[in-house]
Design a protein around this motif. Structure first.
Motif, PDB file in Angstrom:
ATOM      1  N   PRO A 317      42.330 -52.799  19.281  1.00  0.00           N
ATOM      2  CA  PRO A 317      41.277 -53.295  19.226  1.00  0.00           C
ATOM      3  C   PRO A 317      40.286 -52.278  19.985  1.00  0.00           C
ATOM      4  O   PRO A 317      40.631 -51.861  20.791  1.00  0.00           O
ATOM      5  CB  PRO A 317      41.456 -54.542  19.956  1.00  0.00           C
ATOM      6  N   ASN A 343      38.421 -52.331  12.555  1.00  0.00           N
ATOM      7  CA  ASN A 343      39.093 -53.095  13.680  1.00  0.00           C
ATOM      8  C   ASN A 343      38.159 -52.677  14.933  1.00  0.00           C
ATOM      9  O   ASN A 343      38.628 -52.326  16.012  1.00  0.00           O
ATOM     10  CB  ASN A 343      40.519 -52.489  13.968  1.00  0.00           C
ATOM     11  N   GLN A 345      34.837 -54.150  16.921  1.00  0.00           N
ATOM     12  CA  GLN A 345      33.957 -55.187  16.833  1.00  0.00           C
ATOM     13  C   GLN A 345      32.869 -55.021  17.854  1.00  0.00           C
ATOM     14  O   GLN A 345      33.248 -54.692  19.027  1.00  0.00           O
ATOM     15  CB  GLN A 345      35.161 -56.465  17.366  1.00  0.00           C
TER      16      GLN A 345
END
Length: 401
Positions: A317, A343, A345
């Motif tokens: 992440p 991926n 965010q």
């Protein structure tokens, strides 16, 4: 202190208990710094924390009937929407943020939840008297914009917002704003991370107000933010000067008030490379996440991440913390969705220094381009290896190795 009739009336409770409480706090602070008077402020930023002491103080002011005379912007807490939708928020943490929002809304704050208000939501002008808390904000306001603020606490900034005044001392006085330390930079300042490394030289620079010499003539906003932010990780600074950049400092002589510097320091390429190598040496455990945005990322930084990740996918992440303003822009131009597919965010309203939401990272190893991030996350036992943005993303694509 020499108070006006209005200020005395405020102290005496004529304008309500809440304003009287705030005025008493500010006069006590002023007296401790030998301030002669309280002066009006036109802008305020409060570094709320959504944690116990901050909530207690804000709610106490609400209960006393306080309302802000100057609507302040506020620092990030954490996004209830984002973390609750991912089952990452306890009921207690959700309640904490709700109480924070209710209290500051009742006080009349502008709920921006960003630590870079000086870029979009709350931009001072040169010479404007303000009361900004948040360490990276105060130094930028003084050094790059040329407005005036002391390094306020969340409580004193809120009191300034409630009363519309602040004690006149420190960085509000012109004589205190001159540089007293000449810092010669003999290094290749090739990227944003170089400015972060320079900021981490606080121990070598020492106390005082530095003037940085030999820097490139056109540092970016992001580089100036990085320099000021990390100076307040490695030391404690309210202001720096860069000739030609800092308002009122066209030359090194003007920056120092035409007085010789108290002392002189040279920062070499070896200094920066040594720190870079120290950070790299700690990078032994594969990373499980990448954290960017301490302080909140600008839109330009978001675009750089998107460009780097153009045809790549992060295996671990990657979180980018940024302001609502930047996320709105990224959504409207499709950048938000592009990053999400890779991926990466983007998260609004959120600070790295919030254990209620980041506590699940305890005991894990991550990567960041911000030494400040590493400093904060160590408080809840998350280990952060620090390196350039590009290196962080390269590791993310390779699965953290």
């Amino acid at each position: 202190m020499l108070l006006t009739d209005t200020q005395r009336d405020m102290l005496d409770g004529k304008y309500g208990k809440g304003k009287a409480m705030a005025a008493r706090i500010l006069t006590a602070v002023g007296e401790s710094f030998r301030a002669v008077r309280l002066v009006p402020v036109t802008r305020v930023h409060v570094s709320l924390s959504a944690q116990g002491a901050d909530i207690w103080f804000a709610e106490k002011m609400v209960q006393a009937g306080a309302v802000c005379a100057v609507a302040p912007t506020v620092n990030p807490g954490y996004s209830v929407c984002y973390f609750k939708s991912r089952s990452m928020l306890s009921p207690d943490a959700e309640e904490n943020m709700k109480r924070t929002e209710d209290a500051y809304r009742s006080l009349g704050a502008s709920l921006t939840y960003s630590c870079t208000p000086y870029l979009n939501e709350n931009i001072p002008i040169r010479g404007e008297i303000t009361a900004f808390s948040e360490t990276s904000a105060t130094i930028f306001v003084n050094s790059v914009i040329g407005a005036k603020t002391n390094r306020e606490s969340a409580a004193t900034a809120l009191c300034a917002a409630i009363t519309g005044f602040t004690p006149e001392y420190g960085m509000l006085l012109d004589d205190n704003r001159f540089a007293d330390t000449a810092v010669y930079v003999e290094a290749d300042m090739r990227d944003d991370f170089s400015y972060s490394l320079l900021g981490m030289m606080g121990k070598k620079i020492g106390k005082g107000i530095p003037v940085f010499l030999n820097l490139p003539v056109d540092p970016t906003t992001e580089q100036l933010i990085a320099l000021g932010t990390q100076l307040n990780v490695s030391g404690s600074y309210e202001m720096f000067h860069i000739p030609g950049i800092t308002p009122g400092s066209p030359t090194p002589e003007a920056a120092s008030g035409y007085k010789p510097p108290r002392h002189t320091v040279t920062i070499t390429q070896q200094d920066l490379d040594g720190l870079r190598e120290d950070y790299a040496a700690s990078n032994k455990t594969p990373a499980e996440f990448v954290m960017l945005g301490c302080p909140h990322y600008t839109y330009e930084q978001v675009l750089k991440v998107n460009e780097f990740m153009k045809s790549r996918l992060a295996v671990i992440p990657v979180w980018i913390l940024t302001s609502r303003h930047v996320i709105t822009l990224a959504r409207s131009l499709g950048v938000y969705d592009e990053l999400k597919r890779k991926n990466v965010q983007m998260i609004a309203d959120t600070c790295i220094d919030e254990s209620p939401v980041w506590g699940f990272l305890s005991g894990k190893t991550g990567l960041s381009d911000s030494p400040k991030c590493a400093y904060y996350m160590a408080s809840f036992q998350a280990h952060i290896n620090v390196m350039s943005t590009e290196c962080c993303l390269e590791h993310a694509v390779k699965g953290g190795t």
